[in-house]
Design a protein around this motif. Structure first.
Motif, PDB file in Angstrom:
ATOM      1  N   LEU A 100       0.480  -0.966   0.045  1.00  0.00           N
ATOM      2  CA  LEU A 100      -0.178  -0.206   0.010  1.00  0.00           C
ATOM      3  C   LEU A 100       0.614   1.785  -0.347  1.00  0.00           C
ATOM      4  O   LEU A 100       0.145   2.191  -0.754  1.00  0.00           O
ATOM      5  CB  LEU A 100      -0.795   0.282   1.342  1.00  0.00           C
ATOM      6  N   HIS A 101       1.419   0.928   1.037  1.00  0.00           N
ATOM      7  CA  HIS A 101       2.948   2.753   1.029  1.00  0.00           C
ATOM      8  C   HIS A 101       2.889   2.611   0.057  1.00  0.00           C
ATOM      9  O   HIS A 101       3.480   4.148  -0.960  1.00  0.00           O
ATOM     10  CB  HIS A 101       3.869   2.740   1.992  1.00  0.00           C
ATOM     11  N   ALA A 102       4.075   1.436  -1.006  1.00  0.00           N
ATOM     12  CA  ALA A 102       4.627   2.095  -2.479  1.00  0.00           C
ATOM     13  C   ALA A 102       3.704   2.363  -2.937  1.00  0.00           C
ATOM     14  O   ALA A 102       4.378   3.093  -3.991  1.00  0.00           O
ATOM     15  CB  ALA A 102       5.415   0.373  -2.645  1.00  0.00           C
ATOM     16  N   ASN A 103       2.397   1.732  -3.460  1.00  0.00           N
ATOM     17  CA  ASN A 103       1.765   2.714  -4.439  1.00  0.00           C
ATOM     18  C   ASN A 103       1.715   4.047  -3.884  1.00  0.00           C
ATOM     19  O   ASN A 103       1.892   4.644  -5.067  1.00  0.00           O
ATOM     20  CB  ASN A 103      -0.523   1.668  -3.988  1.00  0.00           C
ATOM     21  N   ILE A 104       0.966   4.284  -2.525  1.00  0.00           N
ATOM     22  CA  ILE A 104       0.687   5.778  -2.341  1.00  0.00           C
ATOM     23  C   ILE A 104       2.270   6.388  -2.408  1.00  0.00           C
ATOM     24  O   ILE A 104       1.554   7.401  -3.134  1.00  0.00           O
ATOM     25  CB  ILE A 104       0.762   5.794  -0.720  1.00  0.00           C
ATOM     26  N   ASN A 106       4.499   5.918  -5.097  1.00  0.00           N
ATOM     27  CA  ASN A 106       4.414   6.465  -6.070  1.00  0.00           C
ATOM     28  C   ASN A 106       3.304   7.541  -7.020  1.00  0.00           C
ATOM     29  O   ASN A 106       3.859   7.830  -7.635  1.00  0.00           O
ATOM     30  CB  ASN A 106       4.509   4.890  -6.681  1.00  0.00           C
ATOM     31  N   ILE A 107       2.309   7.570  -6.447  1.00  0.00           N
ATOM     32  CA  ILE A 107       1.022   8.278  -6.854  1.00  0.00           C
ATOM     33  C   ILE A 107       1.678   9.353  -6.306  1.00  0.00           C
ATOM     34  O   ILE A 107       1.506  10.638  -7.046  1.00  0.00           O
ATOM     35  CB  ILE A 107      -0.151   7.773  -6.149  1.00  0.00           C
ATOM     36  N   ALA A 108       1.892   9.101  -5.014  1.00  0.00           N
ATOM     37  CA  ALA A 108       2.735  11.078  -4.408  1.00  0.00           C
ATOM     38  C   ALA A 108       3.817  11.551  -5.370  1.00  0.00           C
ATOM     39  O   ALA A 108       3.764  13.005  -5.628  1.00  0.00           O
ATOM     40  CB  ALA A 108       3.199  10.648  -3.406  1.00  0.00           C
ATOM     41  N   ILE A 109       4.460  10.895  -5.899  1.00  0.00           N
ATOM     42  CA  ILE A 109       5.620  11.388  -6.888  1.00  0.00           C
ATOM     43  C   ILE A 109       5.246  11.115  -8.076  1.00  0.00           C
ATOM     44  O   ILE A 109       6.210  11.831  -8.748  1.00  0.00           O
ATOM     45  CB  ILE A 109       7.047  10.816  -6.388  1.00  0.00           C
ATOM     46  N   ARG A 110       4.074  11.298  -8.734  1.00  0.00           N
ATOM     47  CA  ARG A 110       3.529  11.357 -10.359  1.00  0.00           C
ATOM     48  C   ARG A 110       4.097   9.919 -10.696  1.00  0.00           C
ATOM     49  O   ARG A 110       4.259  10.678 -12.123  1.00  0.00           O
ATOM     50  CB  ARG A 110       3.894  12.700 -10.752  1.00  0.00           C
ATOM     51  N   GLN A 111       4.787   9.496 -10.406  1.00  0.00           N
ATOM     52  CA  GLN A 111       4.908   8.416 -11.621  1.00  0.00           C
ATOM     53  C   GLN A 111       4.742   7.073 -12.220  1.00  0.00           C
ATOM     54  O   GLN A 111       3.098   6.695 -11.117  1.00  0.00           O
ATOM     55  CB  GLN A 111       6.095   7.102 -10.238  1.00  0.00           C
ATOM     56  N   PRO A 112       4.314   7.200 -13.014  1.00  0.00           N
ATOM     57  CA  PRO A 112       3.171   6.033 -14.153  1.00  0.00           C
ATOM     58  C   PRO A 112       3.500   4.621 -12.650  1.00  0.00           C
ATOM     59  O   PRO A 112       4.376   4.061 -13.235  1.00  0.00           O
ATOM     60  CB  PRO A 112       4.614   5.810 -14.833  1.00  0.00           C
ATOM     61  N   THR A 113       2.249   4.122 -12.624  1.00  0.00           N
ATOM     62  CA  THR A 113       2.311   2.894 -11.374  1.00  0.00           C
ATOM     63  C   THR A 113       1.856   2.059 -11.804  1.00  0.00           C
ATOM     64  O   THR A 113       0.377   2.215 -12.461  1.00  0.00           O
ATOM     65  CB  THR A 113       2.227   3.516 -10.092  1.00  0.00           C
ATOM     66  N   ILE A 114       1.265   0.675 -11.919  1.00  0.00           N
ATOM     67  CA  ILE A 114       0.423  -0.310 -12.292  1.00  0.00           C
ATOM     68  C   ILE A 114      -0.019  -0.810 -10.122  1.00  0.00           C
ATOM     69  O   ILE A 114       1.246  -1.242  -9.898  1.00  0.00           O
ATOM     70  CB  ILE A 114       0.954  -1.195 -13.025  1.00  0.00           C
ATOM     71  N   GLY A 115      -1.363  -0.680  -9.548  1.00  0.00           N
ATOM     72  CA  GLY A 115      -0.967  -1.068  -8.496  1.00  0.00           C
ATOM     73  C   GLY A 115      -0.954  -2.822  -8.424  1.00  0.00           C
ATOM     74  O   GLY A 115      -2.249  -3.146  -8.856  1.00  0.00           O
ATOM     75  N   LEU A 116      -0.833  -4.042  -7.991  1.00  0.00           N
ATOM     76  CA  LEU A 116      -1.006  -4.882  -7.947  1.00  0.00           C
ATOM     77  C   LEU A 116      -1.889  -5.010  -6.342  1.00  0.00           C
ATOM     78  O   LEU A 116      -1.585  -4.563  -5.136  1.00  0.00           O
ATOM     79  CB  LEU A 116      -0.114  -5.933  -7.900  1.00  0.00           C
ATOM     80  N   ASN A 117      -3.514  -5.453  -6.466  1.00  0.00           N
ATOM     81  CA  ASN A 117      -3.694  -5.690  -5.686  1.00  0.00           C
ATOM     82  C   ASN A 117      -3.930  -7.114  -4.524  1.00  0.00           C
ATOM     83  O   ASN A 117      -4.302  -8.141  -5.154  1.00  0.00           O
ATOM     84  CB  ASN A 117      -6.082  -5.665  -5.634  1.00  0.00           C
ATOM     85  N   VAL A 118      -3.554  -6.827  -3.416  1.00  0.00           N
ATOM     86  CA  VAL A 118      -3.560  -7.993  -2.960  1.00  0.00           C
ATOM     87  C   VAL A 118      -4.279  -8.126  -2.074  1.00  0.00           C
ATOM     88  O   VAL A 118      -5.933  -8.180  -2.345  1.00  0.00           O
ATOM     89  CB  VAL A 118      -2.270  -8.111  -2.065  1.00  0.00           C
ATOM     90  N   ASP A 121      -7.647  -5.980  -0.744  1.00  0.00           N
ATOM     91  CA  ASP A 121      -8.748  -4.943  -1.428  1.00  0.00           C
ATOM     92  C   ASP A 121      -8.092  -3.478  -1.314  1.00  0.00           C
ATOM     93  O   ASP A 121      -8.406  -2.391  -1.777  1.00  0.00           O
ATOM     94  CB  ASP A 121     -10.122  -4.889  -1.524  1.00  0.00           C
ATOM     95  N   ARG A 122      -7.122  -3.123   0.114  1.00  0.00           N
ATOM     96  CA  ARG A 122      -7.052  -1.854   0.388  1.00  0.00           C
ATOM     97  C   ARG A 122      -5.872  -0.784  -1.511  1.00  0.00           C
ATOM     98  O   ARG A 122      -6.834  -0.077  -1.229  1.00  0.00           O
ATOM     99  CB  ARG A 122      -5.702  -2.031   1.406  1.00  0.00           C
ATOM    100  N   ILE A 123      -5.488  -1.743  -2.062  1.00  0.00           N
ATOM    101  CA  ILE A 123      -4.812  -1.043  -3.052  1.00  0.00           C
ATOM    102  C   ILE A 123      -5.892  -0.466  -4.160  1.00  0.00           C
ATOM    103  O   ILE A 123      -6.004  -0.003  -4.739  1.00  0.00           O
ATOM    104  CB  ILE A 123      -4.280  -1.730  -3.771  1.00  0.00           C
ATOM    105  N   LEU A 124      -7.333  -1.598  -4.857  1.00  0.00           N
ATOM    106  CA  LEU A 124      -7.905  -1.729  -5.416  1.00  0.00           C
ATOM    107  C   LEU A 124      -8.805  -0.550  -4.652  1.00  0.00           C
ATOM    108  O   LEU A 124      -9.495   0.671  -5.397  1.00  0.00           O
ATOM    109  CB  LEU A 124      -9.276  -2.764  -5.371  1.00  0.00           C
ATOM    110  N   HIS A 125      -9.315   0.034  -3.480  1.00  0.00           N
ATOM    111  CA  HIS A 125      -9.730   0.932  -3.550  1.00  0.00           C
ATOM    112  C   HIS A 125      -9.291   2.051  -3.257  1.00  0.00           C
ATOM    113  O   HIS A 125      -9.573   3.213  -3.346  1.00  0.00           O
ATOM    114  CB  HIS A 125     -10.200   0.901  -1.492  1.00  0.00           C
ATOM    115  N   LEU A 126      -7.810   2.424  -2.706  1.00  0.00           N
ATOM    116  CA  LEU A 126      -6.775   3.048  -2.942  1.00  0.00           C
ATOM    117  C   LEU A 126      -7.282   3.726  -4.830  1.00  0.00           C
ATOM    118  O   LEU A 126      -7.228   4.936  -4.454  1.00  0.00           O
ATOM    119  CB  LEU A 126      -5.526   2.566  -2.727  1.00  0.00           C
ATOM    120  N   TYR A 127      -6.789   3.416  -5.355  1.00  0.00           N
ATOM    121  CA  TYR A 127      -7.188   3.115  -7.049  1.00  0.00           C
ATOM    122  C   TYR A 127      -8.644   4.079  -7.558  1.00  0.00           C
ATOM    123  O   TYR A 127      -9.140   5.090  -8.206  1.00  0.00           O
ATOM    124  CB  TYR A 127      -6.440   2.359  -8.009  1.00  0.00           C
ATOM    125  N   GLU A 128      -9.913   3.553  -6.586  1.00  0.00           N
ATOM    126  CA  GLU A 128     -11.069   3.532  -6.664  1.00  0.00           C
ATOM    127  C   GLU A 128     -11.208   5.197  -5.847  1.00  0.00           C
ATOM    128  O   GLU A 128     -11.945   5.136  -7.087  1.00  0.00           O
ATOM    129  CB  GLU A 128     -12.114   2.708  -5.940  1.00  0.00           C
TER     130      GLU A 128
END
Length: 187
Positions: A100-104, A106-118, A121-128
């Protein structure tokens, strides 16, 4: 490293519902795709248990591929480690991350990112929550094909993030003003 690289963060402790050997096969497929397109792979461990999975993935590769195309970021904890890992993500061509914190980050630094939802579902909810569901792939059999298909079309909606940030700052300013805190002292 003269060529660009793809940063990959994987959670040894959260890969369910797929079996570990299936997960490793999927990561090898993703890695091979990017290597064949001229990139190196930088595995980015965040905690010690991540190193075990990275080691198993490396054991599944040819010695030539592992030596020529694969890098493993150092395992550094604390603020120094967080800053170091964010720099690795910042200069990657793409980050594929599952913590989760790796996704956050990457999003914060505006890095092209694909989140792998484990599994939780916290990562899914983040992207939603930022209207960027297309940048999140569920870990399931065949997920490598989805990652490869999305790698060029995944776009984070930063306008929503910027709007939410502006709204949140406004709320805090109103609270500080209400209780007599000076903007110059606290904001």
């Amino acid at each position: 490293m003269n060529q660009g690289y793809i940063a990959i963060n994987l959670p040894q402790d959260q890969i369910r519902p797929v079996r570990k050997d299936t997960f490793i096969k999927e990561i090898l497929t993703i890695s091979t795709y990017f290597i064949n397109h001229g990139y190196h792979i930088m595995f980015v461990p965040h905690i010690f248990i991540d190193l075990k999975l990275i080691s198993e993935i490396l054991d599944s590769m040819s010695n030539f591929t592992a030596r020529k195309y694969i890098r493993v970021a150092p395992m550094i904890q604390g603020n120094v480690g967080a800053n170091y890992l964010c720099a690795i993500y910042k200069y990657a061509k793409l980050s594929i991350v599952s913590r989760l914190h790796a996704n956050i980050a990457n999003i914060a630094i505006r890095q092209p990112t694909i989140g792998l939802n484990v599994r939780n579902d916290r990562i899914l909810h983040l992207y939603e929550s930022i209207h960027s569901r297309n940048c999140c792939i569920n870990i399931e059999e065949g997920f490598s094909k989805k990652v490869i298909a999305q790698c060029l079309s995944c776009k984070i909606d930063y306008d929503i993030i910027d709007s939410s940030m502006t709204e949140t700052i406004g709320i805090y300013r109103a609270i500080f003003d209400k209780y007599g805190f000076s903007k110059s002292k606290h904001l």
